[in-house]
Design an enzyme around this catalytic site. Structure first.
Site, PDB file in Angstrom:
ATOM      1  N   VAL A   1       0.835  -1.194   0.000  1.00 18.79           N
ATOM      2  CA  VAL A   1       0.000   0.000   0.000  1.00 18.79           C
ATOM      3  C   VAL A   1       0.878   1.255   0.000  1.00 18.79           C
ATOM      4  CG1 VAL A   1      -1.969  -1.023   1.180  1.00 18.79           C
ATOM      5  CG2 VAL A   1      -0.129  -0.031   2.544  1.00 18.79           C
TER       6      VAL A   1
ATOM      7  N   GLU B   1      -2.880  -7.580  -2.821  1.00 21.35           N
ATOM      8  CA  GLU B   1      -3.932  -7.347  -1.842  1.00 21.35           C
ATOM      9  C   GLU B   1      -4.837  -6.228  -2.326  1.00 21.35           C
ATOM     10  OE1 GLU B   1      -2.138  -7.611   2.522  1.00 21.35           O
ATOM     11  OE2 GLU B   1      -2.847  -5.667   1.927  1.00 21.35           O
TER      12      GLU B   1
HETATM   13  N1  COA Z   1      10.131   7.907  10.711  1.00 19.85           N
HETATM   14  C1  COA Z   1       9.048   8.711  10.849  1.00 19.85           C
HETATM   15  N2  COA Z   1       8.175   8.966   9.849  1.00 19.85           N
HETATM   16  C2  COA Z   1       8.420   8.404   8.648  1.00 19.85           C
HETATM   17  C3  COA Z   1       9.535   7.575   8.428  1.00 19.85           C
HETATM   18  C4  COA Z   1      10.410   7.330   9.527  1.00 19.85           C
HETATM   19  N3  COA Z   1      11.462   6.542   9.396  1.00 19.85           N
HETATM   20  N4  COA Z   1       9.512   7.186   7.139  1.00 19.85           N
HETATM   21  C5  COA Z   1       8.428   7.726   6.576  1.00 19.85           C
HETATM   22  N5  COA Z   1       7.764   8.465   7.469  1.00 19.85           N
HETATM   23  C6  COA Z   1       6.532   9.222   7.268  1.00 19.85           C
HETATM   24  C7  COA Z   1       6.585  10.103   6.040  1.00 19.85           C
HETATM   25  O1  COA Z   1       7.208  11.335   6.325  1.00 19.85           O
HETATM   26  C8  COA Z   1       5.104  10.249   5.728  1.00 19.85           C
HETATM   27  O2  COA Z   1       4.562  11.181   6.642  1.00 19.85           O
HETATM   28  P1  COA Z   1       3.385  12.196   6.230  1.00 19.85           P
HETATM   29  O3  COA Z   1       2.188  11.304   6.006  1.00 19.85           O
HETATM   30  O4  COA Z   1       3.252  13.075   7.430  1.00 19.85           O
HETATM   31  O5  COA Z   1       3.862  12.870   4.986  1.00 19.85           O
HETATM   32  C9  COA Z   1       4.527   8.883   6.089  1.00 19.85           C
HETATM   33  O6  COA Z   1       5.477   8.293   6.993  1.00 19.85           O
HETATM   34  C10 COA Z   1       4.334   7.962   4.879  1.00 19.85           C
HETATM   35  O7  COA Z   1       5.584   7.798   4.254  1.00 19.85           O
HETATM   36  P2  COA Z   1       5.771   7.761   2.661  1.00 19.85           P
HETATM   37  O8  COA Z   1       7.239   7.843   2.410  1.00 19.85           O
HETATM   38  O9  COA Z   1       4.881   8.765   2.000  1.00 19.85           O
HETATM   39  O10 COA Z   1       5.348   6.268   2.314  1.00 19.85           O
HETATM   40  P3  COA Z   1       3.985   5.517   2.018  1.00 19.85           P
HETATM   41  O11 COA Z   1       2.804   6.396   1.834  1.00 19.85           O
HETATM   42  O12 COA Z   1       4.318   4.613   0.912  1.00 19.85           O
HETATM   43  O13 COA Z   1       3.745   4.695   3.387  1.00 19.85           O
HETATM   44  C11 COA Z   1       4.204   2.997   5.050  1.00 19.85           C
HETATM   45  C12 COA Z   1       4.769   3.919   3.953  1.00 19.85           C
HETATM   46  C13 COA Z   1       5.321   2.115   5.577  1.00 19.85           C
HETATM   47  C14 COA Z   1       3.626   3.845   6.196  1.00 19.85           C
HETATM   48  C15 COA Z   1       3.046   2.136   4.417  1.00 19.85           C
HETATM   49  O14 COA Z   1       3.511   1.494   3.269  1.00 19.85           O
HETATM   50  C16 COA Z   1       2.516   1.088   5.402  1.00 19.85           C
HETATM   51  O15 COA Z   1       1.662   1.367   6.228  1.00 19.85           O
HETATM   52  N6  COA Z   1       3.052  -0.150   5.314  1.00 19.85           N
HETATM   53  C17 COA Z   1       2.695  -1.231   6.232  1.00 19.85           C
HETATM   54  C18 COA Z   1       1.587  -2.083   5.694  1.00 19.85           C
HETATM   55  C19 COA Z   1       1.941  -2.721   4.390  1.00 19.85           C
HETATM   56  O16 COA Z   1       3.078  -2.739   3.964  1.00 19.85           O
HETATM   57  N7  COA Z   1       0.972  -3.271   3.735  1.00 19.85           N
HETATM   58  C20 COA Z   1       1.194  -3.826   2.422  1.00 19.85           C
HETATM   59  C21 COA Z   1       0.776  -5.217   2.281  1.00 19.85           C
HETATM   60  S1  COA Z   1      -0.091  -5.332   0.758  1.00 19.85           S
END
Ligand code: COA
Length: 499
Positions: free
Chosen positions: A266, A290
């Site tokens: 996602v 998914e």
């Molecule tokens: N520490 C703190 N914050 C962090 C960070 C870190 N190391 N890395 C990223 N972030 C923050 C970003 O700044 C961003 O914040 P914002 O919403 O305030 O802008 C937010 O996390 C999302 O990060 P982004 O780089 O835009 O990535 P994303 O939208 O692709 O989301 C996850 C990344 C990890 C949060 C998301 O993929 C997730 O929830 N994964 C777990 C579930 C999963 O993988 N499901 C898939 C199975 S099909």
């Protein structure tokens, strides 16, 4: 006759139509609800929102189980009104996230393939009411889901009572894209007869004991659109490193240009990484994933993707309008399945998936944190990433190398929470490059991860940590008293960078 009743083909059920308010009034303090909905798609909307309204003049709490995150503001109002005692298995709502982190809502974060097994085995509190969004109910009482399947089948099967929300705005053309297969209980379970991504192995709807359908509610509220951020230069660079990796797999004879079925996680980063396949030499691709996000439909339009199997269709506003106005084009290229089938460890291994998921942070040895900001604050949840990472043929994690304007390095000495251990992570990719960790010892991994994936601004700091760790020795060298010093510095100064 009200045309909406034509969607209830089992005529005996037509007299069970009630208002959302009446259905919500049946729910009592302490009950457990199983709501349809997966990553903002196909969620039950009218009854949950009517239930939240009751909280204005009544005090009560319920447990809320879903497929994954909900849209339509449901998690937001549930959290604001304080009616949730326990939530599982995935959420991504800012207000709910805050209440979870403040300890007001209990959250059970677990692999999405596990919920159904826990319900069958009676591990978690049984469901009093399943509330399932549907396009229609067939003559024999099968519930035809809408834009997601998620955990709806297991909820309807095991709940004491079922409420069906027939959503007249969800396209009727979705009929026949679902494939509902029940693995049955552990005793006497047979191998799941799925060998190819497009195999149909179940029924087109959710079989349910009609006696349990206590009420039917009509709604017309569309799914909330996703808020995918468009690709930027960093996600484009990540996508191009992913292509480089896939090409090197082909050169090594491990893949062909048809690759292997792809799972994509996602979020914006995974969506952009997938879009990178457009215009490449890869063709006839398949997805076994998914969530089917915008990029999946872009890939079908570009004739790159042949077939996509998922558990939900989650689209941006523009994409939703385009896809549903011309759904005929996609209907024989898509299947929606229960999440225990999309995320089934045995099937993931059998199909040999290439899994692409997103990390919040990873460490110099390849452990990945996808859920906990600075080790304590829940972001969303592990979702299906663990199901896929552990069992895929090629387990890839992508991340930007920094967050929050460069104040946070996504490559750290030691992750503050481990969702995916070094044993489940094959390749790490950031905008700077990729590190292929397969077959490497920890001492071979560290240098590769630092030089290929870390942001240049943090490389010296990482090199210094690793060199000091080497003086302490060990299979996986660490300076334990400094392992979390980067997160400590972030909390104290607002940046992980040393002054
Ligand atoms: N520490 C703190 N914050 C962090 C960070 C870190 N190391 N890395 C990223 N972030 C923050 C970003 O700044 C961003 O914040 P914002 O919403 O305030 O802008 C937010 O996390 C999302 O990060 P982004 O780089 O835009 O990535 P994303 O939208 O692709 O989301 C996850 C990344 C990890 C949060 C998301 O993929 C997730 O929830 N994964 C777990 C579930 C999963 O993988 N499901 C898939 C199975 S099909």
């Amino acid at each position: 006759m009200d045309k909406r009743f034509e969607r209830i083909k089992a005529s005996a059920l037509q007299e069970r139509v009630v208002s959302a308010e009446e259905a919500a009034s049946w729910i009592q303090d302490g009950m457990t609800l199983g709501l349809s909905g997966f990553t903002q798609a196909g969620d039950a909307k009218a009854v949950p929102l009517a239930l939240a309204k009751r909280a204005e003049f009544e005090k009560f709490k319920v447990n809320v189980y879903t497929g994954a995150s909900l849209g339509s503001n449901i998690d937001t109002v549930f959290a604001q009104t304080g009616i949730v005692k326990k939530r599982l298995p995935f959420q991504s709502d800012p207000v709910m996230r805050r209440k979870i982190n403040e300890g007001e809502i209990l959250y059970t974060d677990h692999h999405l393939s596990h919920t159904a097994e826990w319900i069958r085995d009676g591990v978690i509190t049984p469901i009093d009411y399943a509330i399932i969004e549907a396009i229609s109910i067939t003559k024999d009482g099968m519930i035809i889901p809408t834009t997601s399947v998620g955990n709806s089948a297991i909820f309807a099967q095991y709940a004491k009572n079922v409420i069906v929300e027939i959503n007249t705005e969800q396209p009727e053309r979705l009929y026949r894209i679902h494939d509902i297969y029940d693995t049955g209980t552990h005793e006497g379970r047979n191998p799941i007869p799925l060998s190819h991504v497009a195999d149909r192995i179940g029924t087109t709807g959710i079989p349910v004991d009609m006696e349990k359908i206590k009420g039917i509610v009509f709604t017309d509220q569309v799914d909330s659109p996703s808020t995918i951020v468009p690709p930027d230069s960093e996600t484009e660079a990540i996508a191009s490193h992913l292509l480089e990796l896939l090409r090197s797999e082909i050169r090594a004879g491990r893949l062909t240009e048809k690759l292997a079925p792809i799972q994509s996680g996602v979020g914006s980063v995974a969506n952009s990484a997938l879009r990178g396949l457009i215009g490449s030499e890869f063709h006839d691709l398949e997805m076994y994933s998914e969530v089917l996000q915008d990029a999946v439909f872009d890939l079908i339009d570009a004739d790159v993707l042949r077939f996509a199997s998922g558990s939900a269709i989650t689209l941006s506003k523009e994409k939703m309008a385009q896809v549903y106005s011309d759904f005929r084009k996609y209907e024989d290229k898509i299947i929606l399945r229960p999440q225990e089938i999309t995320n089934h460890p045995g099937l993931i291994r059998r199909l040999g998936l290439i899994a692409v998921n997103t990390a919040l942070e990873f460490d110099i040895y390849g452990n990945v944190n996808s859920t906990h900001v600075s080790g304590t604050k829940m972001m969303n949840g592990i979702g299906g990433s663990g199901d896929f990472a552990r069992n895929s043929r090629l387990s890839i994690f992508v991340s930007k190398s920094t967050a929050k304007g460069g104040n946070i390095s996504s490559v750290v000495p030691f992750v503050t929470h481990v969702d995916h251990t070094e044993h489940d992570v094959d390749v790490l990719i950031t905008e700077h490059g990729y590190a292929d960790l397969r077959g490497l010892a920890p001492r071979e991994r560290a240098g590769l991860i630092i030089e290929n994936c870390a942001d240049p601004a943090y490389r010296d700091q990482l090199r210094n940590y690793y060199e000091e760790a080497l003086t302490r020795g060990g299979q996986t060298p660490h300076v334990l008293e400094k392992a979390f010093s980067w997160h400590q510095r972030l909390a104290e100064t607002g940046s992980m960078l040393e002054k």
